[in-house]
Design an enzyme around this catalytic site. Structure first.
Site, short mmCIF file in Angstrom:
data_model
loop_
_atom_site.label_atom_id
_atom_site.label_comp_id
_atom_site.label_asym_id
_atom_site.label_seq_id
_atom_site.Cartn_x
_atom_site.Cartn_y
_atom_site.Cartn_z
N LYS A 6 -32.07 -32.18 -12.51
CA LYS A 6 -32.73 -33.49 -12.53
C LYS A 6 -33.26 -33.84 -11.15
CE LYS A 6 -32.08 -36.70 -15.67
NZ LYS A 6 -31.93 -36.67 -17.11
N ARG A 58 -25.18 -29.48 1.72
CA ARG A 58 -24.19 -30.06 2.63
C ARG A 58 -22.88 -29.29 2.48
NH1 ARG A 58 -22.00 -36.28 2.99
NH2 ARG A 58 -21.10 -35.80 0.94
N GLU A 60 -20.85 -39.79 11.73
CA GLU A 60 -20.19 -40.76 10.85
C GLU A 60 -18.72 -40.93 11.19
OE1 GLU A 60 -20.44 -39.25 6.80
OE2 GLU A 60 -20.21 -37.18 7.47
N ASP A 63 -18.46 -43.56 5.95
CA ASP A 63 -17.36 -42.85 6.60
C ASP A 63 -17.02 -43.45 7.96
OD1 ASP A 63 -16.16 -40.41 5.21
OD2 ASP A 63 -18.30 -40.24 4.74
N ILE A 68 -28.53 -41.54 -3.36
CA ILE A 68 -27.45 -40.96 -4.17
C ILE A 68 -27.77 -40.98 -5.65
CG2 ILE A 68 -25.46 -41.29 -2.65
CD1 ILE A 68 -25.26 -43.97 -4.70
N HIS A 69 -28.89 -41.61 -6.03
CA HIS A 69 -29.26 -41.69 -7.45
C HIS A 69 -30.78 -41.54 -7.53
CE1 HIS A 69 -29.79 -43.33 -11.49
NE2 HIS A 69 -28.48 -43.25 -11.67
N ASP A 128 -52.59 -53.85 23.62
CA ASP A 128 -52.76 -52.77 24.60
C ASP A 128 -52.00 -51.54 24.14
OD1 ASP A 128 -50.25 -53.54 25.17
OD2 ASP A 128 -50.56 -53.89 27.31
N1 COA Z 1 -28.99 -36.42 -8.67
C1 COA Z 1 -29.58 -35.98 -9.83
N2 COA Z 1 -29.44 -36.59 -11.00
C2 COA Z 1 -28.64 -37.68 -11.04
C3 COA Z 1 -27.98 -38.16 -9.90
C4 COA Z 1 -28.18 -37.49 -8.67
N3 COA Z 1 -27.60 -37.91 -7.54
N4 COA Z 1 -27.29 -39.26 -10.22
C5 COA Z 1 -27.48 -39.45 -11.53
N5 COA Z 1 -28.30 -38.51 -12.04
C6 COA Z 1 -28.78 -38.39 -13.41
C7 COA Z 1 -27.63 -38.37 -14.39
O1 COA Z 1 -27.23 -37.05 -14.67
C8 COA Z 1 -28.22 -39.07 -15.60
O2 COA Z 1 -28.99 -38.18 -16.33
P1 COA Z 1 -28.47 -37.64 -17.79
O3 COA Z 1 -28.01 -38.85 -18.53
O4 COA Z 1 -29.67 -36.97 -18.35
O5 COA Z 1 -27.36 -36.69 -17.45
C9 COA Z 1 -29.22 -40.03 -15.01
O6 COA Z 1 -29.51 -39.56 -13.71
C10 COA Z 1 -28.69 -41.44 -14.94
O7 COA Z 1 -27.45 -41.42 -14.27
P2 COA Z 1 -26.42 -42.62 -14.42
O8 COA Z 1 -25.82 -42.60 -15.79
O9 COA Z 1 -27.07 -43.88 -13.99
O10 COA Z 1 -25.33 -42.27 -13.35
P3 COA Z 1 -24.06 -41.29 -13.51
O11 COA Z 1 -22.90 -42.11 -13.99
O12 COA Z 1 -24.42 -40.08 -14.29
O13 COA Z 1 -23.82 -40.88 -12.01
C11 COA Z 1 -23.11 -41.07 -9.78
C12 COA Z 1 -23.49 -41.84 -11.03
C13 COA Z 1 -22.88 -42.02 -8.64
C14 COA Z 1 -21.85 -40.27 -10.04
C15 COA Z 1 -24.31 -40.11 -9.45
O14 COA Z 1 -25.42 -40.90 -9.16
C16 COA Z 1 -24.05 -39.10 -8.38
O15 COA Z 1 -23.45 -38.06 -8.64
N6 COA Z 1 -24.54 -39.34 -7.15
C17 COA Z 1 -24.44 -38.40 -6.06
C18 COA Z 1 -23.00 -38.26 -5.62
C19 COA Z 1 -22.89 -37.44 -4.37
O16 COA Z 1 -23.45 -36.37 -4.25
N7 COA Z 1 -22.13 -37.96 -3.39
C20 COA Z 1 -21.97 -37.31 -2.12
C21 COA Z 1 -22.89 -37.89 -1.08
S1 COA Z 1 -22.51 -39.56 -0.64
MG MG Z 2 -19.17 -38.92 3.71
#
Ligand code: COA
Ligand code: MG
Length: 291
Positions: free
Chosen positions: A21, A67, A130, A160, A226-227, A274
């Site tokens: 995605k 990462r 961080e 962090d 993150i989203h 300037d």
């Molecule tokens: N990258 C890619 N796709 C993502 C995503 C991301 N960071 N976050 C959500 N999605 C996708 C989900 O898979 C979902 O698609 P699907 O229903 O077809 O599977 C869609 O986007 C909507 O997601 P949503 O339901 O709103 O959120 P979630 O509960 O699935 O996930 C989190 C929420 C916070 C867990 C998620 O956003 C995430 O994993 N973020 C990154 C976390 C991370 O890497 N943290 C470390 C760095 S701080």
């Molecule tokens: Mg961190």
């Protein structure tokens, strides 16, 4: 040519679904995570998943970053061993506290480049600052670009840092303001990109846009996401609007005309114009791809 990194989207390395995605979302950079976005029990699975995705997934125009765990953690050597052969475009190193942390990762990446005959310094390194010690040592961390040209950006990590300092995260971010300023200042002093912290409330588009705008005003060049929902607002915030471009063009043209007439400082709408303002206008045009 240097990459433009406005939004950098994290995804857990053990989720092929999210990696796919993320790859399809038109983000400047994707960061496949092996650190805190992945449970301890899933580290091995995530390493395999990321290596496989690097070979199989079409990331289109997105830069492919991974990462790893912090230098010196027991996980970090295995992280690099697993993902480097699949040739990510860059490594994101968290909790960087010293030039030594940068040097350790640099030499491990360089060994991989040499072994494969890949372009030296072709794999970028991005350092997240961080921790309190990381902020205190910002100068040596940023200065390590002189020995480590693959170092391209510093990232400010507010969550962090607050934890490390025993500070309380606030919506306004007062507790991290010194560090947020110090990270961008050191990045710019050493010619590096500066990338702002995550906005963890992924349903708060107004707050995200305001924070991205604030970061841009401070000199930051991009912001972590993150989203997928956060990508478009961030990339928009770091792209000059048509009005900003038009105003910048007007300044640059008026300045050029004045120079041609032998005049240094001029006024437009009652404001003195300037060189600092002209340089700022030129940066706006450069960000708009019209420089
Ligand atoms: N990258 C890619 N796709 C993502 C995503 C991301 N960071 N976050 C959500 N999605 C996708 C989900 O898979 C979902 O698609 P699907 O229903 O077809 O599977 C869609 O986007 C909507 O997601 P949503 O339901 O709103 O959120 P979630 O509960 O699935 O996930 C989190 C929420 C916070 C867990 C998620 O956003 C995430 O994993 N973020 C990154 C976390 C991370 O890497 N943290 C470390 C760095 S701080
Ligand atoms: Mg961190």
């Amino acid at each position: 040519m240097m990459r433009v990194r406005r939004a950098l989207l994290f995804m857990p390395g053990d989720s092929r679904r999210k990696i796919e995605k993320g790859a399809a979302g038109g983000v400047d950079s994707v960061i496949m995570d092996l650190e805190d976005g992945v449970a301890i029990s899933q580290k091995d699975a995530a390493r395999r998943e990321i290596a496989q995705a690097l070979g199989e997934v079409d990331f289109r125009r997105s830069e492919k970053l991974v990462r790893v765990n912090p230098a010196g953690s027991p996980l970090f050597a295995d992280d690099l061993d697993a993902v480097l052969p699949a040739r990510p475009e860059g490594i994101v190193l968290p909790k960087v506290e010293s030039a030594e942390d940068v040097a350790v990762v640099d030499s491990r990446i360089r060994a991989e480049e040499t072994a494969h005959g890949w372009t030296p310094d072709g794999i970028a390194l991005i350092a997240i600052v961080e921790t309190a010690m990381g902020v205190v040592n910002l100068r040596e961390i940023a200065a390590s670009v002189r020995d480590t040209p693959r170092l391209q950006a510093l990232v400010f990590g507010a969550e962090d840092l607050a934890g490390d300092m025993g500070a309380v995260r606030t919506a306004e971010g007062w507790e991290g303001l010194y560090a947020r300023g110090a990270v961008v200042l050191h990045a710019k002093a050493f010619g590096l990109d500066a990338i702002d912290t995550v906005h963890i409330d992924f349903n708060d588009e107004a707050g995200l846009t305001a924070q991205a705008r604030r970061a841009l005003e401070m000199g930051y060049t991009g912001k972590l996401a993150i989203h997928p929902r956060q990508v478009e607002p961030i990339q928009r915030a770091f792209t000059p609007s048509a009005n900003e471009v038009a105003a910048a063009r007007r300044l640059v043209e008026a300045h050029a005309a004045a120079q041609a007439a032998g005049i240094g400082a001029i006024q437009i709408d009652g404001r003195m114009i300037d060189m600092p303002l002209i340089r700022a206008a030129e940066r706006v045009l450069a960000r708009a791809g019209q420089g």
